[in-house]
Design an enzyme around this catalytic site. Structure first.
Site, short mmCIF file in Angstrom:
data_model
loop_
_atom_site.label_atom_id
_atom_site.label_comp_id
_atom_site.label_asym_id
_atom_site.label_seq_id
_atom_site.Cartn_x
_atom_site.Cartn_y
_atom_site.Cartn_z
N GLU A 18 0.84 -1.22 0.00
CA GLU A 18 0.00 0.00 0.00
C GLU A 18 0.86 1.25 0.00
OE1 GLU A 18 -2.79 1.34 -0.20
OE2 GLU A 18 -4.42 0.24 0.74
N ASP A 19 0.37 2.34 -0.57
CA ASP A 19 1.07 3.62 -0.47
C ASP A 19 0.90 4.21 0.93
OD1 ASP A 19 -1.64 4.16 -0.87
OD2 ASP A 19 -1.32 5.69 -2.39
N ASP B 82 -4.66 5.47 5.66
CA ASP B 82 -5.21 6.75 6.11
C ASP B 82 -6.43 6.45 6.98
OD1 ASP B 82 -5.48 9.62 6.00
OD2 ASP B 82 -6.95 9.41 4.42
N PHE C 135 -1.90 16.16 3.94
CA PHE C 135 -2.13 15.53 2.65
C PHE C 135 -0.82 15.55 1.87
CE2 PHE C 135 -3.39 15.07 -1.74
CZ PHE C 135 -4.29 14.02 -1.65
N ARG D 15 2.65 12.50 -9.08
CA ARG D 15 3.09 11.14 -8.71
C ARG D 15 4.57 10.91 -8.99
NH1 ARG D 15 -1.43 7.91 -7.65
NH2 ARG D 15 -3.28 8.35 -8.87
#
Ligand code: 5GP
Length: 173
Positions: A97-98, A101, A150, A163
């Site tokens: 996973e990145d 959250d 964020f 990205r």
């Protein structure tokens, strides 16, 4: 609206150092067992590419796609946008996973993948933002724990941009 400025939160060199450590932890945990790395698109693509070069056990690479965010807010709904190409039954699966959250995506994916009867199912996440959790879930291997900001870059986007940045950054309005 004035254009946003990009500020570095975690520089590339620090990311690479931590990823080498994570790769060693993962290699030690699995020994010479083969693992299936399942990258969660699109945010994990850069992390997976760097991480896999530090994993010494045999690996197969799969991708799965999900969607939940619109802009900087989560819609609270997780959808599959791309499924795995091959079955994972009886495999040691490591979900890549990145960021964890709210935890909604990871909870959803763990539920979907565990129904396919893998031999084991663990998670590695580049980032963890525990203060944002809406559902109790934990990653097994974590790169960095960050505050409620964020972030963009190193695979992560804002409206599909940024990205490609090699550092992890924040947008300053
Ligand atoms: P969840 O809220 O379900 O744990 O996270 C779902 C997805 O939202 C993550 O995999 C990631 O793609 C995206 N996301 C969560 N926090 C951030 C963030 O700070 N920046 C970016 N660019 N995406 C995020």
């Amino acid at each position: 609206m004035a254009p946003a400025k990009v500020e570095i939160l975690i520089p590339h060199e620090q990311i690479q150092k931590r990823i080498a450590e994570l790769g060693a932890e993962i290699s030690a945990a699995y020994g010479d067992r083969s693992i299936v790395l399942v990258g969660v698109l699109k945010g994990s693509f850069m992390f997976l590419a760097d991480l896999v070069r530090h994993i010494s056990c045999p690996v197969r690479i799969e991708f799965i796609g999900t969607k939940s965010y619109e802009g900087t807010t989560t819609s609270g709904q997780v959808q599959l946008t791309k499924d795995l190409d091959k079955p994972i039954q009886d495999e040691d699966v490591l979900l890549v996973e990145d960021i964890i959250d709210t935890g909604l995506t990871l909870t959803y994916l763990l539920h979907v993948l565990s129904q396919r009867q893998p031999r084991s199912l663990k998670t590695v996440a580049f980032l963890d933002k525990p203060s944002r959790r809406r559902i109790e879930v934990r990653g097994d291997f974590i790169g960095f724990t960050i505050e409620d900001k964020f972030v963009i870059g190193y695979g992560l986007d804002f409206e599909q941009r940024y990205r490609h940045l090699k550092d992890l950054c924040i947008l300053v309005p």
